[in-house]
Design an enzyme around this catalytic site. Sequence first.
Site, short mmCIF file in Angstrom:
data_model
loop_
_atom_site.label_atom_id
_atom_site.label_comp_id
_atom_site.label_asym_id
_atom_site.label_seq_id
_atom_site.Cartn_x
_atom_site.Cartn_y
_atom_site.Cartn_z
N SER A 16 0.87 -1.19 0.00
CA SER A 16 0.00 0.00 0.00
C SER A 16 0.90 1.23 0.00
CB SER A 16 -0.85 0.00 1.27
OG SER A 16 -1.52 1.23 1.45
N TYR A 51 -1.69 -1.11 11.04
CA TYR A 51 -1.91 -1.45 9.62
C TYR A 51 -0.74 -0.96 8.76
CZ TYR A 51 -3.70 -1.29 4.87
OH TYR A 51 -3.84 -1.44 3.51
N1 LIG Z 1 -8.94 -0.45 -0.06
C1 LIG Z 1 -7.87 0.31 -0.03
O1 LIG Z 1 -7.97 1.56 0.03
C2 LIG Z 1 -6.50 -0.31 -0.08
C3 LIG Z 1 -5.40 0.53 -0.35
C4 LIG Z 1 -4.13 -0.01 -0.43
C5 LIG Z 1 -3.93 -1.36 -0.23
N2 LIG Z 1 -5.00 -2.16 0.05
C6 LIG Z 1 -4.74 -3.58 0.28
O2 LIG Z 1 -5.45 -4.31 -0.68
C7 LIG Z 1 -5.75 -5.61 -0.18
C8 LIG Z 1 -7.23 -5.89 -0.37
O3 LIG Z 1 -7.96 -4.92 0.37
P1 LIG Z 1 -9.49 -4.56 0.06
O4 LIG Z 1 -9.62 -3.11 0.14
O5 LIG Z 1 -9.93 -5.29 -1.14
O6 LIG Z 1 -10.17 -5.17 1.38
P2 LIG Z 1 -11.56 -5.93 1.56
O7 LIG Z 1 -12.58 -5.45 0.61
O8 LIG Z 1 -11.83 -5.85 3.04
O9 LIG Z 1 -11.20 -7.45 1.18
C9 LIG Z 1 -10.29 -8.18 1.97
C10 LIG Z 1 -10.21 -9.60 1.44
O10 LIG Z 1 -9.35 -10.35 2.31
C11 LIG Z 1 -10.05 -11.50 2.76
N3 LIG Z 1 -9.66 -11.85 4.11
C12 LIG Z 1 -9.80 -11.10 5.23
N4 LIG Z 1 -9.35 -11.78 6.30
C13 LIG Z 1 -8.92 -12.98 5.83
C14 LIG Z 1 -8.37 -14.12 6.45
N5 LIG Z 1 -8.17 -14.16 7.78
N6 LIG Z 1 -8.03 -15.19 5.69
C15 LIG Z 1 -8.25 -15.18 4.35
N7 LIG Z 1 -8.78 -14.11 3.71
C16 LIG Z 1 -9.10 -13.03 4.44
C17 LIG Z 1 -11.53 -11.11 2.70
O11 LIG Z 1 -12.37 -12.24 2.55
P3 LIG Z 1 -13.16 -12.99 3.72
O12 LIG Z 1 -13.69 -11.96 4.64
O13 LIG Z 1 -14.17 -13.76 2.96
O14 LIG Z 1 -12.13 -13.88 4.35
C18 LIG Z 1 -11.56 -10.30 1.42
O15 LIG Z 1 -11.66 -11.14 0.31
C19 LIG Z 1 -5.31 -5.60 1.28
O16 LIG Z 1 -4.04 -6.20 1.41
C20 LIG Z 1 -5.22 -4.12 1.61
O17 LIG Z 1 -4.33 -3.85 2.65
C21 LIG Z 1 -6.27 -1.67 0.12
#
Ligand SMILES: NC(=O)c1ccc[n+]([C@@H]2O[C@H](COP(=O)([O-])OP(=O)(O)OC[C@H]3O[C@@H](n4cnc5c(N)ncnc54)[C@H](OP(=O)(O)O)[C@@H]3O)[C@@H](O)[C@H]2O)c1
Length: 271
Positions: free
Chosen positions: A145, A158
């Site tokens: 990120s 985080y």
């Molecule tokens: N959104 C942003 O602004 C942003 C910015 C920069 C980087 N990121 C990074 O992008 C990645 C995805 O984020 P997102 O925004 O798409 O988040 P999200 O919508 O909350 O999705 C998170 C995903 O991770 C899975 N997950 C959560 N806990 C888990 C566990 N214990 N075991 C296996 N799977 C798990 C969730 O599925 P289940 O709940 O079904 O397990 C879901 O598929 C992350 O690494 C985040 O740090 C996000």
Amino acid sequence: MTDGYRGVTALVTGASKGLGRAYALELARRGARVILLARSDGSLRELAAEIRERHGGPDAEVITGDLAAPDGPERVLRELRDRGLTVDLLLNNAGAGSVGPFLGRPLEPQVRSVGLNVVGLIVMTHAIGAELVARGSGGIINVSSTAAFQPMPYQASYAATKAFVLSFTEALAEELRGTGVHVMAAHPGAVATGFFDGTSATIDSRAADTPAIVAARTLDDYARRRAASYPGRAMNRALTWPPRLLPRTVVARVTGNLNRRRRMHEVVDLA
Ligand SMILES: NC(=O)c1ccc[n+]([C@@H]2O[C@H](COP(=O)([O-])OP(=O)(O)OC[C@H]3O[C@@H](n4cnc5c(N)ncnc54)[C@H](OP(=O)(O)O)[C@@H]3O)[C@@H](O)[C@H]2O)c1
């Protein structure tokens, strides 16, 4: 660009929603066979059906698992072996993080997010990375990120996990240089997902990129064998430079002020 993904088997962690779902769809669109991993079995099966309908090609595989559980990654690795699935691209996307003042927020979700973002990621990378090196091909994308580049008051644990992913991925890429295995970190800025769901914090949709664009640009960068991907708007990348040059106390102060302006010091859980 779509080159390089046809015939590839890609394991996408955190594929049930958000960015991981977009990565899985984009990989399938480019001809990869995807293995979908998360805890929500129903959402993964719906996605597998959608992929079949939209893109045809090889069936998506579903593995339900919790990468933050102590034996979670090992169980997933065992299931891959038992089902005879060989991974060419490991996309470590699953991630979570608390928002709000560190001492004012419950500890358990923060510990769990360190387990997922750090321990889950390195266990998967260790096992699958060894297989890739033995075959002399394939690669790993670790989703970090722009939060990795500075300490972030009110997202303290985080941002620290993402700094770990940044440092770990850069070091591993250098260790594996010349092996035929490509390792890349992706650094999205704000992405319009449900990352803050369940809390009063929100992602400003005007400042956020869509998951589909971030997924496509990440995969383009990996196909070009880039060392790092900044798949969001150009400003996100530019904003990673001042923290590399300024004193860290100044950076922490500025970031804290920005996050207070976003009311992150007052975040509460929604009932
Ligand atoms: N959104 C942003 O602004 C942003 C910015 C920069 C980087 N990121 C990074 O992008 C990645 C995805 O984020 P997102 O925004 O798409 O988040 P999200 O919508 O909350 O999705 C998170 C995903 O991770 C899975 N997950 C959560 N806990 C888990 C566990 N214990 N075991 C296996 N799977 C798990 C969730 O599925 P289940 O709940 O079904 O397990 C879901 O598929 C992350 O690494 C985040 O740090 C996000």
